[in-house]
Design a protein around this motif. Structure first.
Motif, PDB file in Angstrom:
ATOM      1  N   GLN A 393     -16.839  -5.091   0.502  1.00  0.00           N
ATOM      2  CA  GLN A 393     -15.932  -5.372  -0.615  1.00  0.00           C
ATOM      3  C   GLN A 393     -14.475  -5.254  -0.172  1.00  0.00           C
ATOM      4  O   GLN A 393     -13.623  -6.069  -0.556  1.00  0.00           O
ATOM      5  CB  GLN A 393     -16.205  -4.421  -1.781  1.00  0.00           C
ATOM      6  N   MET A 397     -11.721  -8.233  -0.143  1.00  0.00           N
ATOM      7  CA  MET A 397     -10.437  -8.125  -0.847  1.00  0.00           C
ATOM      8  C   MET A 397      -9.275  -8.429   0.084  1.00  0.00           C
ATOM      9  O   MET A 397      -8.325  -9.125  -0.301  1.00  0.00           O
ATOM     10  CB  MET A 397     -10.281  -6.722  -1.428  1.00  0.00           C
ATOM     11  N   GLN A 400      -9.142 -12.081   0.719  1.00  0.00           N
ATOM     12  CA  GLN A 400      -8.626 -12.778  -0.459  1.00  0.00           C
ATOM     13  C   GLN A 400      -7.114 -12.660  -0.538  1.00  0.00           C
ATOM     14  O   GLN A 400      -6.411 -13.635  -0.825  1.00  0.00           O
ATOM     15  CB  GLN A 400      -9.273 -12.203  -1.713  1.00  0.00           C
ATOM     16  N   ALA A 401      -6.606 -11.463  -0.279  1.00  0.00           N
ATOM     17  CA  ALA A 401      -5.153 -11.262  -0.317  1.00  0.00           C
ATOM     18  C   ALA A 401      -4.468 -12.050   0.789  1.00  0.00           C
ATOM     19  O   ALA A 401      -3.392 -12.632   0.588  1.00  0.00           O
ATOM     20  CB  ALA A 401      -4.824  -9.775  -0.192  1.00  0.00           C
ATOM     21  N   SER A 474      -0.693  -7.418   4.234  1.00  0.00           N
ATOM     22  CA  SER A 474      -1.853  -6.958   3.464  1.00  0.00           C
ATOM     23  C   SER A 474      -2.833  -6.212   4.353  1.00  0.00           C
ATOM     24  O   SER A 474      -3.500  -5.268   3.907  1.00  0.00           O
ATOM     25  CB  SER A 474      -2.543  -8.142   2.783  1.00  0.00           C
ATOM     26  N   LEU A 483      -5.176  -1.725  -1.340  1.00  0.00           N
ATOM     27  CA  LEU A 483      -5.781  -3.055  -1.353  1.00  0.00           C
ATOM     28  C   LEU A 483      -5.070  -3.930  -2.370  1.00  0.00           C
ATOM     29  O   LEU A 483      -5.075  -3.640  -3.566  1.00  0.00           O
ATOM     30  CB  LEU A 483      -7.271  -2.967  -1.718  1.00  0.00           C
ATOM     31  N   ARG A 485      -5.593  -6.745  -4.330  1.00  0.00           N
ATOM     32  CA  ARG A 485      -6.678  -7.633  -4.766  1.00  0.00           C
ATOM     33  C   ARG A 485      -6.137  -9.032  -5.043  1.00  0.00           C
ATOM     34  O   ARG A 485      -6.808 -10.027  -4.812  1.00  0.00           O
ATOM     35  CB  ARG A 485      -7.363  -7.103  -6.024  1.00  0.00           C
ATOM     36  N   GLN A 486      -4.956  -9.102  -5.585  1.00  0.00           N
ATOM     37  CA  GLN A 486      -4.303 -10.382  -5.844  1.00  0.00           C
ATOM     38  C   GLN A 486      -3.122 -10.498  -4.889  1.00  0.00           C
ATOM     39  O   GLN A 486      -2.197  -9.693  -4.945  1.00  0.00           O
ATOM     40  CB  GLN A 486      -3.819 -10.475  -7.301  1.00  0.00           C
ATOM     41  N   ALA A 725     -13.980  -2.100  -6.521  1.00  0.00           N
ATOM     42  CA  ALA A 725     -14.130  -3.380  -7.227  1.00  0.00           C
ATOM     43  C   ALA A 725     -13.649  -3.245  -8.661  1.00  0.00           C
ATOM     44  O   ALA A 725     -14.405  -3.364  -9.614  1.00  0.00           O
ATOM     45  CB  ALA A 725     -15.587  -3.835  -7.183  1.00  0.00           C
ATOM     46  N   GLU A 727     -11.912  -4.879 -11.401  1.00  0.00           N
ATOM     47  CA  GLU A 727     -11.602  -6.291 -11.608  1.00  0.00           C
ATOM     48  C   GLU A 727     -10.255  -6.533 -12.260  1.00  0.00           C
ATOM     49  O   GLU A 727      -9.642  -7.570 -12.055  1.00  0.00           O
ATOM     50  CB  GLU A 727     -12.715  -6.947 -12.449  1.00  0.00           C
ATOM     51  N   ASP A 730      -4.484  -5.490 -10.015  1.00  0.00           N
ATOM     52  CA  ASP A 730      -3.914  -6.323  -8.949  1.00  0.00           C
ATOM     53  C   ASP A 730      -3.912  -5.573  -7.622  1.00  0.00           C
ATOM     54  O   ASP A 730      -4.011  -6.185  -6.559  1.00  0.00           O
ATOM     55  CB  ASP A 730      -2.472  -6.713  -9.306  1.00  0.00           C
ATOM     56  N   VAL A 732      -5.403  -1.859  -5.719  1.00  0.00           N
ATOM     57  CA  VAL A 732      -6.304  -0.708  -5.786  1.00  0.00           C
ATOM     58  C   VAL A 732      -5.898   0.297  -4.720  1.00  0.00           C
ATOM     59  O   VAL A 732      -5.727  -0.065  -3.550  1.00  0.00           O
ATOM     60  CB  VAL A 732      -7.779  -1.121  -5.574  1.00  0.00           C
TER      61      VAL A 732
END
Length: 815
Positions: A393, A397, A400-401, A474, A483, A485-486, A725, A727, A730, A732
């Motif tokens: 996970q 993340m 994704q970032a 990131s 982290l 996430r976005q 996780a 959700e 933005d 963590v």
């Protein structure tokens, strides 16, 4: 001719929803045969085969029933510059059913959101192939392959560069040596002759262009033919023009105007050699931008010692299944998420928190894959495997970032899409201008200037400026337990003016603890605490749990309790060894005992500090006063001080009473306190802060704060190490440490500063040197830029951007 379209619909819950979906689709011109199925939440309709499905999708969005979308990530081959990125991105966005597409030059990937039923991953991969960029679904490629691929690419460019350099050096010495040293020029004339020198240069340069430099032509000329030129096209045109002109001058000199016969073989060869050198350094640097991901991947061991019957056998981690039992020896990494079923040890969880800390583990505790066991041996049971593990996970993340497209990138995308065609136009204009207005030999000047313009332009630097900084920034954040996430939170975090923090579980530990005991007889304090804990053992109240934990910490045995009675709103009583033990608040003590004035004074002092106070009596006589509080996290005060030092306003939002909240705020130096707020009222409090001060980041524990985390400009969730996780957040913070907020802000600020530095360099470099290459300084200074120098400048412009981004790997966090 019509085609049938089937899409999955969101938010349909009843027949009325299905009817509204049908009406929305039927209202679109050209849509026919609409059939909505509530059972499987789909809608089918027909539309002309050449008509785009954009309007039906927009109609569904407007009606509040958008079509379900799916995320997809490709690994892309053949990307060489920002123009490639723009072309592939546009090709994806032109596909019906693609909601969004973002191509990342730094890690050579594409992230897409598409609507199943309108297109497929295979169709999108075919679109990429037709555009000239082979694509592979990322899930089908092992993440470890990227480092190996970039190393292999770097090795290839290194080999080609040395071959090219070996062929180029004689060419350079033969031609440029004569310009620099007249004696060398005369020596060549007296020995092999200048004509033979040109023939040697022709042979060697041709070998350079059609050997190590072949890749520029095989990739650049087809792109030019398809009217989508890229960086390879510029190199192919520049080096090819210099070689072609020189070849004509050597083999057919009568074709050229009088006085223009000259060769530029050394320019063509040097261009290829220097750009290969730049590509080598660039590939090496690109491999390093993903170092954080590679280090995370490297945390998982390859094998585990698993129980099979009566034996312990070594098996691949990929073969582990939930429920398997494995043995963890001292010093080994935990192979996957598991729980301890036998043994005790200390485990290093720094890969989660960013802080080197040993955490005690006993039977029943959970372990996270990738953490390191200490000196004890443990027998564990597998809880999660594969993509479900915490480490997977975290990796997802970070990826994704790293693939995020920040708002600042929008301008870059618009410019780079047209950059290469614009450069080619400038080169043509340069040649024409020199031919019309230039001194004799005008053709030679025109050729040198035109080639220099083509070679010095660098869309690579502009394409790499943003994504490389995002990747490294990131990744560095993940190493520190933060982290994103976005990915766009990296940019929006910089604009935050207010940090609003929840109190319980964020600034505090979120777990009440017994902090003070004032007893009549300190010598019997432990004995009386055991009695009180035995009575409280039947209560679910958080204060009761704090008493029980204090008794456990002291290793006390609890006696038997009889005649237990709970007095609602006051406390609890029970009989132990014939004595009635009563535990409760002051009003209860008025019924079951009387408190001495000294106890009342102590109670008032603790209450003034925001602590919860209760009394305990034996047979009607108050024997002790207890104080319980939710202790502050050890780093809360330092974090608040650091945030204020960075010019941020800090506010606390709490559901506690004003006195308790104000006490905590005063101890931490927080000026703005919003207390006695119900969970639904936190959003209104957040809006009020935004209206008064500007953009707000909210920091909560991610459990009860989901709505306000979503409402904030930046939602920051305090994680627990394994709870990553979340959700609605933005950002963590894996370590559960408020200091992570400071880390997040610092990394955001430094990453954005790094991006701006890169963009300033990339745009400034091209804006300044393209005119110089065109000859703008010649009228005043009589100076022209050599194509060789242009090639060197271009080769190292993207290397500069990558090197600047890599500085983020060494970013230290200011106190």
């Amino acid at each position: 001719m019509q085609k049938s379209v089937l899409v999955s619909i969101q938010n349909m819950t009843c027949g009325g929803c299905a009817a509204r979906v049908a009406r929305a689709l039927e209202g679109v011109s050209g849509v026919q045969d609409v059939a909505v199925n509530l059972a499987d939440e789909t809608a089918r309709f027909s539309i002309e085969i050449d008509q785009p499905v954009t309007k039906p999708m927009q109609a569904l969005d407007a009606a509040g029933y958008p079509a379900r979308s799916q995320d997809l990530r490709f690994r892309i081959s053949g990307l060489s510059c920002a123009s490639c990125v723009g072309r592939l991105q546009n090709a994806f966005n032109d596909v019906p059913g693609v909601v969004s597409a973002h191509v990342n030059l730094a890690d050579e990937s594409a992230t897409l959101q598409f609507i199943p039923g309108l297109t497929t991953p295979q169709a999108l991969a075919e679109i990429a192939m037709q555009t000239g960029f082979p694509a592979t679904i990322a899930d089908e490629v092992q993440p470890q392959d990227r480092a190996a691929e970039k190393q292999e690419e770097a090795d290839h460019h290194r080999r080609m560069m040395w071959i090219s350099a070996a062929l180029t050096l004689p060419v350079f010495l033969l031609e440029m040596g004569g310009h620099l040293l007249p004696a060398w020029h005369h020596l060549i004339g007296r020995t092999i002759g200048h004509q033979a020198s040109w023939v040697i240069q022709f042979v060697l340069t041709t070998a350079v262009l059609f050997g190590p430099g072949r890749q520029f032509f095989t990739k650049g000329l087809p792109a030019l033919w398809h009217r989508s030129p890229n960086m390879n096209s510029l190199v192919a045109l520049g080096a090819g023009s210099a070689w072609a002109f020189s070849t004509v001058a050597l083999l057919a000199p009568g074709v050229l105007p009088e006085g223009t016969r000259a060769v530029y073989f050394e320019a063509a060869a040097v261009i290829v050699t220097l750009i290969l050198l730049g590509r080598w350094f660039e590939a090496r640097a690109k491999g390093q931008t993903g170092a954080a991901i590679q280090s995370l991947i490297g945390l998982q061991p390859r094998t585990a010692l698993v129980a099979q019957g009566d034996d312990w056998n070594e098996v691949s981690v990929n073969d582990l299944r939930v429920g398997d039992k494995f043995m963890l020896k001292p010093g080994e990494r935990v192979p996957t998420d598991a729980s301890v079923i036998d043994g005790n040890s200390f485990v290093d969880e720094s890969m989660l928190t960013g802080e080197p800390m040993q955490v005690a583990k006993v039977t029943g505790d959970t372990l996270t894959g990738g953490t390191v066991n200490g000196h004890g041996s443990l027998v564990c049971e597998v809880l999660r495997v594969g993509h479900d593990t915490t480490l997977s996970q975290i990796i997802a993340m970070v990826q994704q970032a790293q693939s995020a497209r920040l708002p600042i990138q929008a301008l870059v995308d618009r410019v780079t899409l047209w950059f290469v065609p614009a450069v080619m136009g400038i080169a043509i204009l340069t040649v024409v201008t020199w031919l019309i207005f230039g001194p004799d030999p005008a053709l030679s000047y025109a050729l040198v200037s035109g080639v220099s313009v083509l070679i010095i332009a660098c869309p690579c630097a502009m394409g790499l400026a943003t994504p490389t900084s995002i990747m490294v920034g990131s990744g560095r954040a993940a190493e520190l337990g933060v982290l994103f996430r976005q990915g766009d939170a990296l940019q929006t975090m910089c604009d935050v003016k207010v940090i609003a923090l929840d109190k319980t579980g964020t600034l505090t530990m979120g777990k009440p603890m017994l902090t003070d005991i004032e007893s009549v007889d300190p010598a019997t304090e432990d004995h009386f605490l055991a009695q009180v804990a035995a009575v409280e053992a039947r209560s679910e109240h958080p204060i009761a749990q704090a008493i029980l934990q204090a008794a456990r910490d002291r290793g006390l045995d609890l006696p038997e309790v009889t005649s237990l009675e709970v007095i609602s709103g006051q406390g609890i009583t029970g009989i132990i060894d014939g004595q009635r033990i009563a535990v409760g608040n002051r009003s209860m003590m008025q019924q079951y005992g009387s408190a001495e004035n000294s106890f009342l004074t102590v109670a008032e002092e603790h209450s003034a500090k925001g602590k919860s106070v209760f009394f305990a009596s034996i047979d009607g006589r108050v024997a002790a006063v207890f104080a319980v509080s939710d202790p502050l996290r050890p780093t809360s005060a330092a974090a608040i001080s650091a945030l204020k030092a960075r010019g941020l306003r800090v506010a606390m939002i709490s559901g506690d009473g004003r006195a308790t909240a104000q006490t905590v705020a005063d101890g931490l130096g927080i000026e703005t306190v919003i207390a006695e707020v119900m969970p639904e009222g936190k959003i209104d409090a957040l809006k009020s802060l935004r209206t008064s001060y500007g953009s707000v980041a909210f920091v909560g524990d991610g459990i009860n704060d989901a709505p306000v985390l979503a409402e904030a400009d930046v939602g920051i969730a305090i994680g627990t190490g394994t709870d990553v996780a979340i959700e609605t957040a933005d950002v963590v913070l894996m370590g559960g440490d408020v200091m992570g907020v400071v880390h997040a802000f610092d990394l955001s600020r430094q990453t954005l500063r790094n991006i701006k530095q890169n963009l300033f360099w990339a745009f400034g470099y091209n804006a300044a040197l393209i005119p110089v290459a065109a000859g703008v300084l010649y009228p005043a200074l009589g100076m022209l830029l050599s194509p060789g120098l242009a090639a060197g400048a271009m080769a190292f412009s993207s290397v500069f951007v990558l090197g600047n981004a890599l500085r983020l790997r060494r970013v230290g966090i200011a106190p």
